[in-house]
Structures are given as structure tokens and as C-alpha cells.
Design an enzyme around this catalytic site. Structure first.
Site, PDB file in Angstrom:
ATOM      1  CG  ASP B 249      -1.863   1.140   1.311  1.00  0.00           C
ATOM      2  OD1 ASP B 249      -1.800   2.020   0.432  1.00  0.00           O
ATOM      3  OD2 ASP B 249      -2.690   1.158   2.245  1.00  0.00           O
ATOM      4  CD  GLU B 275      -4.952  -0.433   0.054  1.00  0.00           C
ATOM      5  OE1 GLU B 275      -4.758  -1.651   0.256  1.00  0.00           O
ATOM      6  OE2 GLU B 275      -5.465   0.310   0.895  1.00  0.00           O
ATOM      7  CG  HIS B 352     -10.078   2.089   3.687  1.00  0.00           C
ATOM      8  ND1 HIS B 352     -10.659   3.193   4.260  1.00  0.00           N
ATOM      9  CD2 HIS B 352      -8.827   2.010   4.192  1.00  0.00           C
ATOM     10  CE1 HIS B 352      -9.784   3.771   5.073  1.00  0.00           C
ATOM     11  NE2 HIS B 352      -8.674   3.083   5.050  1.00  0.00           N
TER      12      HIS B 352
END
Lengths: 440, 440
Positions: B249, B275, B352
Site C-alpha cells: 500500500d 494499493e 477499506h
């Protein structure tokens, strides 16, 4: 002695424009044009202030003002000289602040708040240097201009080196273009005839006046009712003749397929561009519409949230005209990035204006563009709406279809002191007196 | 006797998480997890309240709270029964209000405020019906579900008819899937090992614990320093072995070309998805990255502002995983639109979560998706972060790498009363006592 920024004051200013249906369109039936207004003060002996604002249309202007107030710790207490010398750094500090960023990132209320503050700082800087903002910017070197821009998220479309090359190319002829601007001004178009709330007689009369006043382009609001639009466009076209450009503006009313079908119905009246045919967030939708309705062109920008979306509108060929807004993206610095992107893609910038004070601001950006970036006024016009200019100390001057170049120092953003008192919401006399309906 | 909504109260709640570097990533070095919290009250005899919130990471939470307060006139005074019976109408009234819309449209602070209020109304509705939100939604007919969705700006990707077909297809097996959910729960992955602020020993220990606890996927923050990322990914991969998925991420840290180059350097460690490789606004950028880094997949969504941007991410094939957020788009109704879009394009939704209370909310959306929309948990996992759950009356229960299906009525959104007092900013004892640095 070191001088500092000592104050940031906000004002919730609202005008009861909904009473006259000025500014009415397919999405905004009853706006009360408003400004979340900011005044930045210093302890310098010159007593100069920086003024800026975010434009809203009524309810929520208090939220916008609260967001500007939240920026006070980023501004108040700063060393004045070093702040004025590096407005690019201030921009980055606010836009990339990790906690504030979560509220966007780089969009909506918080981004517009940064816009107001950044523009107020530019107003202050220009007043201190004794120049209008357009001239202040146009006198910078290409290197200084590139320094003002944050290229984060842009480098797949434009690099600092490419930006520098564009600016260097425009260095030749700067002095001539500046002189020409001071002499003849910058072309304007007028939206005043075309508000949806006006009846046919008023539309016809205003079209006739626009041509008489020297405008080469007018704009009509569309999108509420197709038959009405056909009738109004017929009236407008027959009144202005074939040589005046007529832009149409749907204010985001349509889905993609509706936009295509609707514009095709209006194509017989030779519309120059269709503005905001759908959601400002829909890059692909705009591109699809543009391909389907050519040779009618697509324009958008007044609600485009930041440079990243403009980048994509240009990358996809979705827009033929880029309508930057002075107070929605994060102020002068981000608009320089947008002007550079437009120059890179060869797309003319025709700013969104109207509202409260947007004409006053955008004229500086277009004039800077002409002198130092694109070097051209071809197919470029600044929107002009004859609303609320009387509230500004240095209002725009439009004559013969052109904006006169402002010469007073600053960003033309300063409202008259009595306006800040009379139109204060909800306590000012315009709102607290009986007879006005509340905007809140 | 008619009952009404009688109150909307907001709270500025902040947790001093920056002291522990929980939640630290490449863009957010020192978040103070916060909630702009709303409580909706009625004059019904049952005394039930609707609770909701927008999640922020500190500064600006006051602005977010002000935006929620600005929605009070849209909620207070409404007839309770008819409001509960048509939450789609309330959604449209707030999202399409022409004056508030100017502050977005449909993005940032004002949209998140609408999210908080819409979710609070869903919480209230579910409490009144005695069901958890996921079950309440999953018990609606396909027609009722479609009624909740606004298809404006979506019809080039999904029509109401297509949505209905998706929902009807999933009607078979609803009861079995609901029973399975209550029995085995919904798969989770954990982000807890991977915060940038943790040292290698802590990373290794947390990776080991994650596997032992039954997680099949973990996530590591990346993007600050390439050498660090290589070292941390090597540690993680060698600790969890080849069969556990490792997502990475970047929290929007990179430009497009940087993202491509960086992810290629990490590809040797077999990352499952990357991400937020770049700006959440850059649909085309995500698509370019996705093509360049395949077979590594792209995921995004926590900062995607609304359904229009999700639509484009799907249309361009930019994302292999859609990470909806419960409190950034305008609440349950908009998330149903997003679930339908994802189902149409065959893209798994992996929400999320983390922050404050986001795990509590999103579990309901994923479980509804499983029972009534996609009908599948294949390649679907809900993010899990073990932070701050102790502040909720009905916290998530995660065990064996799965979220247990909530059974208490409501949206699991209600914070404990003493939390609302202790963590109130700036007046609560946690903040007013010495020793804490101010979040403002």
C-alpha cells in the site's frame, strides 16, 4: 526589524441574488451568491492586507468559512518576507499537510479554503510590489514560474523541463503583448442574456444588447427542457446572426447518452461549445460525448476539482476549451500548473467567471497566460457576467467586448468595507432586516 | 401520533494515535485518528438514536463536524416513519441540494458529512427493525434495493434494469449464504503488521502472529524508501511463506512512472496487489500502472470520492480490487451503487477499513454484498486493523481470520458514552490534561 503575518479573519458574505433569478440554470434554480471571505493582516508599516475568497452559492458558506479559519495556524505567525518570497512552499505546506489532506485530498471545501488563502497571499504580494497580479506573474522568469508549481501527479503529462521550455518559448514578445493588453484589453464573452429564469423578451433584448456592446460570443443555459432550449436557441441565433458564437451550458444536468442526444437536437443552431454536459468528475464521459457531438466542442472546468482531473481531460482529448476557475483549485499556483498543461496540449483556456468576484480574479490569470505562457488570444475569451462588481474596490472594466487590463496593485479581490458589513450573514442589515428569506 | 426526528448533535472526537505511530504510512506520518460524530434523536417512545460519523485523521475534524451540523435543517423536523421508509429520497435531497452541491459537488468535506448523516439514519432504521444493517439490506427485495440507488451519471455503465437483473440472479441462495455467514463469518486480512513506523523485529513478530491467527492475507505500507521496502518485504515474505498473500500500500505517494518502476522492484516478493499507487483522482494513471505492472494487481478506493470515479476505474480496467469506504462516499445508498457497479464489471470488493469504526461499518456492506449482490466471497477480504474497537458498544469480532457476522441491531456505529466525553476535542480530559500535544 522582522515583520510577520499577524492575522487571518474570515467573513461569511451572502447576496440575496435568488430574489431576481440572476444566475439561475438547470442545476441551480435559486443561488444566493456568496463569498467565504478572508483578510490577511501583517505588522508591516505599509498596512497592506491580502484579500481572497471562496465563491459559493449560499447554504454551506459558513462551512466554507470554517475551513478557511482552520488554516489560520498555517499562516499567522509566519515571517512575512520569506513567505512572500516563496509562495510555492506555502502552497505545498497546506495542500500536502497530511491531516488536512484526508479531508479531500485536494478537492472540495478544504481545497477551496486553501485557494482563498493562497489568492489572498498573492493579493498581498502584488500590493506590496505595486503591481497587478497578472503583471507581477508576467514579469517573473521562466525558472521562477516553474518554482511556483507542484508537479506531483503531473509528470506523466508535463515535466518541469517541458514547462520551462513552454515558458522560454513565450519570452520573446512579452513586452509587445503586455503593451497590446494595456491598449486593447482581452476578449470577453457574456453569459448575461442566457439565464434560464429569463423570459423570451428579456432574452431577445439582452442578445441584441450584447452584440451592440461588441461581444463576439454569448452563452445560453440549457438542459432543463428540450423544447424550451430549442425555442430559446432559435431566438438567440436569429437575434445575433450567424457570426456571433453561441455557447451552451448544461451545468452537469445530463448523463452521457442524454447529453449526446440533446446536443444533437440543438446542433442546427450551430452552438460553439457545450459546457458541463455531465458530471465534472466524469473524464471518460466527457471524452465519449466529445467524440459523439463533434464538430460541436466540449468545454468544462468550473467544477473541476484540481490539476489531476484537468490533466486527464486533456490526455483523453475530452475538452476543446479549458475553463479554469480562480477559486476552486488551490489558487494562483495550481492555476499556473493548469495553464502550463493547457499550453502543452494546445487547448485554449477560457476561464469560468461570474459569481462573486470571479471575473475580478480570472482576468489576471488569462492576461498572464497571454503575456508569458500561451502567447495567444486566439479562440480565447474570458466569461463576463455583469453581477455584483459594485462591491469591489477595483471592479473589472469591460467595454467593447473586452476586459481592460487592471493596473491597480493586487488581485482586484478587495471588497468594499461597507459590503463586508451590510451583507454579513446572518447578522448584516440585508439579512437581519425583515423581508429577505434566509439563505440558511 | 406522528413521530419526528427532533435532534442532530455533533461531536469532535479525537484519539492521540500519533503518540504510538499506529497508522503511520508514506503519506500520513502522524495521524490522530478522529471522528466527526453525529447522533440523531427522535420523539418516538422507543428512545432509539441513530449514530454515524466521518473519519478524519486529526486537524480539520472541526471543519468536518461543522459540515455535519450544516445538515441539521435537512433532517430535524422530518416525519420519522416516512423518512425511514424512503432513505433514497433523503439521500437525493441532501446530495442534490443545489447550494450545498456547489461545495463539491459530491466530494470532500460536504459529501463525507452526508455520509455520516445517511449512515446514522440507517443505524436508526436498523435499530428500529431489530436487525443488523447487513441483514436489513439483505432482506430487501431487488426492487427495494434499486430504489435506494441514484443512477444519475451511472447509466452509461449500469442501468436500473441491469442492477435489478444482478440482484434477481442473487436471490437464489440468499438463505444459505446468510446461514453460512452466521456460521463461519467473512474472510479478513490484516494491516496491523505493516505500518511504516514499526521496526523490523516488530514487523516479523506481527507477521508471525497474523499467520498464527488464521489470516490468509496481510498488508504492508510502502513508498517512503525503496531499500526499506525491499528489506521489509523480504522479511515479511520469508516469515509468512509463499502461500499467504501480501498486499502493499503506497498511500498515493507516487507519480505514474515512479509507481511502475517501484512496483517492478518489489515484484520478486510476489505482492498480491498494490494499493493507492498514485492520486485517487487519476483514473487514467491507475489504468496505465495496471497495464504496466501486471500480473501484480491494482487496488484503490479509500479516497475515491464518489460513484462516478469508481465507475471510470471499472470502465478502464484500472482496478482488480475495489476498496469501498463506508464513510467517504455518501453512505449506504452510494455504496450500494458501488457494489452494483463492481458486480456488473465482475470486480471483487475488498473494503477499506481501520481508522476509527470503519471495520465496524464495512463488515455490514460486505456481508450484504455476499448475501444479496455478488453472492461470492471468492478473492474478497475485508481489511482488519486492531485499533480503537474498545470505544464501540458493539465492536467487530475477528477470529480465525474472519469477521463474525454482527447480530445486534444497527450499524455497529455507536461509540461508548464515556468515549464521547473523554476524547472530546479540545475540552475532553484526554486533550485538556497536560502532556498531550494538540492535534489542532
Amino acid at each position: 526589524m522582522r515583520t510577520r503575518i499577524t492575522g487571518l479573519a474570515t467573513h461569511d458574505i451572502r447576496f440575496p441574488t435568488s430574489l431576481e433569478l440572476d444566475g439561475s440554470d438547470a442545476m441551480n434554480p435559486d443561488p444566493d451568491y456568496s463569498a467565504a471571505y478572508v483578510v490577511i493582516t501583517t505588522d508591516a508599516a505599509d498596512g497592506l492586507e491580502g484579500h481572497g475568497f471562496a465563491f459559493t452559492i449560499g447554504r454551506g458558506n459558513d462551512v466554507q468559512a470554517a475551513a478557511i479559519t482552520a488554516l489560520e495556524p498555517y499562516v499567522v505567525g509566519r515571517d512575512l518576507e520569506s513567505t512572500m518570497d516563496d509562495l510555492g512552499a506555502v502552497w505545498k505546506e497546506m495542500v500536502h499537510d497530511s491531516q488536512l489532506r484526508w479531508l479531500g485530498p485536494e478537492k472540495g471545501v478544504m481545497h477551496m479554503a486553501i485557494s482563498a488563502v493562497v489568492n489572498a497571499l498573492w493579493d498581498l504580494k502584488a500590493k506590496r510590489e505595486g503591481k497587478p497580479v497578472w503583471e507581477l506573474l508576467a514579469d517573473l522568469t521562466p525558472e521562477q514560474i516553474v518554482e511556483l508549481v507542484d508537479f506531483r501527479y503531473l509528470t506523466d503529462a508535463i515535466t518541469p523541463g517541458e514547462a520551462l521550455a513552454i515558458l522560454r518559448r513565450a519570452e520573446a514578445g512579452r513586452a509587445e503583448r503586455k503593451a497590446e493588453l494595456l491598449n486593447t484589453g482581452y476578449p470577453a464573452y457574456t453569459t448575461s442574456p442566457g439565464w434560464l429564469g429569463y423570459d423570451d423578451a428579456k432574452l431577445r433584448k439582452l442578445c441584441r444588447e450584447a452584440v451592440a456592446e461588441g461581444f463576439k460570443q454569448i452563452k445560453l443555459k440549457v438542459g432543463a427542457d428540450l423544447e424550451d432550449d430549442i425555442r430559446r436557441l432559435r431566438i438567440a441565433r436569429s437575434t445575433v446572426g450567424p457570426d456571433i458564437r453561441i455557447a451552451i451550458d448544461a451545468n452537469q444536468r445530463w448523463d452521457v447518452s442524454t447529453a449526446i442526444a440533446w446536443v444533437r437536437e440543438l446542433a442546427a443552431f450551430d452552438p460553439w461549445w457545450v459546457e458541463e454536459p455531465t458530471s465534472p468528475d466524469d473524464v471518460l464521459g466527457h471524452a465519449t460525448i466529445a467524440r459523439a457531438i463533434a464538430p460541436v466542442r466540449v468545454a468544462t472546468g468550473e467544477h473541476v476539482q484540481n490539476r489531476v482531473v484537468f490533466k486527464q481531460l486533456l490526455q483523453t482529448g475530452a475538452i476543446s476549451y479549458l475553463q479554469l476557475d480562480a477559486a476552486r483549485v488551490a489558487g494562483v499556483n495550481e492555476n499556473i500548473a493548469i495553464l502550463l498543461l493547457a499550453a502543452k496540449f494546445g487547448v485554449p483556456v477560457c476561464p469560468h467567471a461570474g459569481g462573486v468576484g470571479l471575473c475580478e480574479l480570472v482576468q489576471h490569470l488569462s492576461m498572464f497566460d497571454y503575456v508569458a505562457v500561451s502567447g495567444s488570444v486566439e479562440n480565447r475569451v474570458i466569461e463576463y457576467v455583469d453581477h455584483l462588481h459594485e462591491h469591489f474596490v477595483d471592479p473589472v472594466r469591460v467595454a467593447g467586448g473586452h476586459y481592460a487590463a487592471p493596473t491597480a496593485p493586487g488581485f482586484s479581490a478587495t471588497m468594499r468595507p461597507d459590503t463586508l458589513t451590510r451583507f454579513a450573514f446572518p447578522g448584516g442589515p440585508v439579512w437581519s432586516a425583515g423581508g429577505r428569506r434566509s439563505a440558511s
